[in-house]
Design an enzyme around this catalytic site. Structure first.
Site, PDB file in Angstrom:
ATOM      1  N   ASN A  92      51.006  -2.157 -22.839  1.00 42.61           N
ATOM      2  CA  ASN A  92      51.100  -2.803 -21.531  1.00 42.61           C
ATOM      3  C   ASN A  92      49.727  -2.821 -20.877  1.00 42.61           C
ATOM      4  OD1 ASN A  92      50.784  -0.262 -19.966  1.00 42.61           O
ATOM      5  ND2 ASN A  92      52.693   0.231 -21.028  1.00 42.61           N
ATOM      6  N   PHE A 105      56.118   7.524 -11.031  1.00 44.22           N
ATOM      7  CA  PHE A 105      55.559   6.256 -10.545  1.00 44.22           C
ATOM      8  C   PHE A 105      56.510   5.109 -10.860  1.00 44.22           C
ATOM      9  CE2 PHE A 105      51.117   6.499  -9.047  1.00 44.22           C
ATOM     10  CZ  PHE A 105      50.962   7.878  -9.098  1.00 44.22           C
ATOM     11  N   LYS A 112      65.820  10.354 -12.398  1.00 41.14           N
ATOM     12  CA  LYS A 112      64.920  11.246 -13.144  1.00 41.14           C
ATOM     13  C   LYS A 112      64.650  12.531 -12.371  1.00 41.14           C
ATOM     14  CE  LYS A 112      62.974   7.178 -15.396  1.00 41.14           C
ATOM     15  NZ  LYS A 112      61.967   6.652 -16.296  1.00 41.14           N
TER      16      LYS A 112
HETATM   17  N1  CTP Z   1      58.589   7.036 -17.847  1.00 32.06           N
HETATM   18  C1  CTP Z   1      58.624   7.979 -18.836  1.00 32.06           C
HETATM   19  N2  CTP Z   1      59.006   7.636 -20.090  1.00 32.06           N
HETATM   20  C2  CTP Z   1      59.357   6.366 -20.373  1.00 32.06           C
HETATM   21  C3  CTP Z   1      59.314   5.386 -19.376  1.00 32.06           C
HETATM   22  C4  CTP Z   1      58.916   5.749 -18.110  1.00 32.06           C
HETATM   23  O1  CTP Z   1      58.315   9.141 -18.575  1.00 32.06           O
HETATM   24  N3  CTP Z   1      59.701   6.062 -21.595  1.00 32.06           N
HETATM   25  C5  CTP Z   1      58.186   7.434 -16.490  1.00 32.06           C
HETATM   26  C6  CTP Z   1      56.947   6.709 -15.985  1.00 32.06           C
HETATM   27  O2  CTP Z   1      55.772   7.403 -16.302  1.00 32.06           O
HETATM   28  C7  CTP Z   1      57.190   6.661 -14.475  1.00 32.06           C
HETATM   29  C8  CTP Z   1      58.707   6.604 -14.361  1.00 32.06           C
HETATM   30  O3  CTP Z   1      59.212   7.089 -15.591  1.00 32.06           O
HETATM   31  O4  CTP Z   1      56.737   7.835 -13.849  1.00 32.06           O
HETATM   32  C9  CTP Z   1      59.251   5.219 -14.101  1.00 32.06           C
HETATM   33  O5  CTP Z   1      58.764   4.349 -15.103  1.00 32.06           O
HETATM   34  P1  CTP Z   1      59.114   2.801 -15.140  1.00 32.06           P
HETATM   35  O6  CTP Z   1      58.486   2.187 -16.344  1.00 32.06           O
HETATM   36  O7  CTP Z   1      58.846   2.192 -13.792  1.00 32.06           O
HETATM   37  O8  CTP Z   1      60.659   2.834 -15.254  1.00 32.06           O
HETATM   38  P2  CTP Z   1      61.652   2.853 -16.451  1.00 32.06           P
HETATM   39  O9  CTP Z   1      62.494   4.073 -16.247  1.00 32.06           O
HETATM   40  O10 CTP Z   1      60.949   2.701 -17.756  1.00 32.06           O
HETATM   41  O11 CTP Z   1      62.546   1.594 -16.140  1.00 32.06           O
HETATM   42  P3  CTP Z   1      62.264   0.015 -16.331  1.00 32.06           P
HETATM   43  O12 CTP Z   1      61.156  -0.099 -17.326  1.00 32.06           O
HETATM   44  O13 CTP Z   1      63.547  -0.497 -16.815  1.00 32.06           O
HETATM   45  O14 CTP Z   1      61.868  -0.508 -14.975  1.00 32.06           O
END
Ligand code: CTP
Length: 393
Positions: free
Chosen positions: A205, A317, A335
């Site tokens: 990303n 975040f 979470k």
């Molecule tokens: N996060 C994580 N592990 C993942 C995905 C996300 O620890 N596999 C953590 C990110 O570092 C962030 C939080 O979860 O602190 C939210 O991440 P985000 O990508 O916004 O949300 P997702 O839970 O992945 O949901 P979506 O992608 O469906 O919006």
């Protein structure tokens, strides 16, 4: 941090003396004023005129008897004394309380914080006399930065290069920063992860790592011991921060789970790739194979840490497209984080790879929207909020 501060810079007789010009410029860029005392030997390496043009206000002084009382007046008006570069000779005289030139006399007359940036040949640096002098200075609270290891002016390699300009300036910023995170063990994740399709291609990303690195740097500046677990990023690693480099979400998961037990604050700032190929192919695939690629969900690291019996204060975040704070709040609740930082990446100045960010902090007490600011200032504001919440409000 350095705005309005009066800095006295001592330059001594090392080949690194020319670097003092960049140091002066850097300190002045931060809003500090710089006045300079040179030693006679340093004038062999850089001219008083160059330093004077870079430094102003006030002339560069070096002669004890031509500039009466400068050894008292200059230190009296300074908030911080930096010696860069510092030779073995000046260090030795300072450690022994010798005042046989203007710089060493001024050092003895100064009652504030002192930073020294040694620069010399590696053999001189390793000499037990020099090391003993350094210990003597450290025991009185003198702050040392460097020296760094690398190629030396004499053509040899070793530890003896003057610390980088940013390292010295960061040490100066730290002097004027309240050490309210001293004793904290902070774990920060940053950057993207890469999920390899084959040895050439990967899924990732647009995260640059800048926000996470700014948080690690700000926490270190406030006195915390900091570990940064980072996916691939071109950002410079902050000084004094233990850095663990990973590539994939699984590697990041492993690195976090190994260290979270020792942490008192966990900031999950990394943009973990949500998907990974079911298997990484050992050789470069034909492009025709890519559209039918099978993906699997990556481990959710933050969610996994929420299941631990004991978890440190945790910050997540949520980078969204649009003002979708409700979505960030749901993630925070799912979470079980203590705090979440929301930002709308479609906003001007808040997107990926930007130097600035515009965030809303969400916690048990409500929401705090911050204006668009440089990421270092956003990081400081987030840490302010965390320290206040950890103190109970
Ligand atoms: N996060 C994580 N592990 C993942 C995905 C996300 O620890 N596999 C953590 C990110 O570092 C962030 C939080 O979860 O602190 C939210 O991440 P985000 O990508 O916004 O949300 P997702 O839970 O992945 O949901 P979506 O992608 O469906 O919006």
């Amino acid at each position: 941090m350095l705005k309005g501060k009066s800095i006295l810079l001592g330059i001594t007789g090392s080949v690194a003396a020319y670097k003092a010009i960049d140091l002066i410029k850097g300190l002045k860029n931060e809003g500090a004023s710089v006045s300079v005392i040179m030693t006679g030997a340093s004038k062999h390496f850089v001219t008083t005129m160059s330093i004077e043009i870079a430094a102003s206000p006030g002339p560069v002084v070096w002669d004890m008897f031509e500039t009466r009382m400068a050894h008292i007046d200059r230190p009296r008006n300074a908030d911080l004394f930096i010696i860069a570069p510092a030779t073995a000779n000046t260090i030795g005289k300072y450690a022994c309380g010798i005042a046989d030139n203007l710089l060493n006399a001024a050092l003895l007359a100064f009652t504030g914080p002192v930073i020294i940036a040694p620069a010399m040949n590696w053999r001189m640096w390793q000499n037990p006399m020099v090391q003993k002098n350094m210990q003597q200075l450290a025991s009185t609270g003198v702050i040392t930065v460097g020296p760094e290891t690398g190629p030396l002016a004499c053509g040899e390699e070793g530890q003896g290069r003057m610390a980088g300009i940013e390292t010295i300036i960061e040490a100066a910023r730290k002097v004027f920063t309240p050490q309210d995170l001293a004793g904290e063990q902070v774990l920060v994740t940053a950057g993207p992860t890469r999920e390899y399709i084959d040895p050439v291609r990967y899924i990732s990303n647009r995260s640059s790592g800048k926000m996470g690195y700014a948080l690690a740097k700000a926490a270190r500046r406030r006195g915390a011991a900091v570990t940064l677990i980072t996916g691939p990023s071109a950002v410079n690693v902050p000084d004094g921060v233990e850095t663990v480099r990973v590539e994939t979400a699984s590697e990041m998961q492993q690195a976090v789970m190994q260290r979270i037990g020792d942490s008192s604050l966990f900031i999950m700032c990394a943009a973990v790739a949500d998907f990974a190929p079911e298997a990484t192919l050992p050789e470069k695939a034909e492009k025709s194979a890519i559209p039918s690629l099978k993906l699997r969900l990556n481990p959710d690291i933050l969610l996994e840490t929420s299941r631990l019996a004991k978890r440190p204060f945790t910050v997540g975040f949520s980078a969204e497209t649009g003002h979708n704070i409700a979505r960030a709040k749901k993630k925070m609740s799912d979470k079980k984080a203590d705090m979440f930082i929301f930002n709308d990446v479609t906003k001007e100045g808040a997107g990926f790879d930007s130097e600035t960010n515009e965030v809303t902090m969400i916690d048990g007490h409500g929401e705090t929207a911050l204006p668009c600011m440089p990421k270092e200032e956003v990081a400081a504001a987030i840490l302010d909020r965390i320290t206040s919440l950890k103190r109970g409000g």
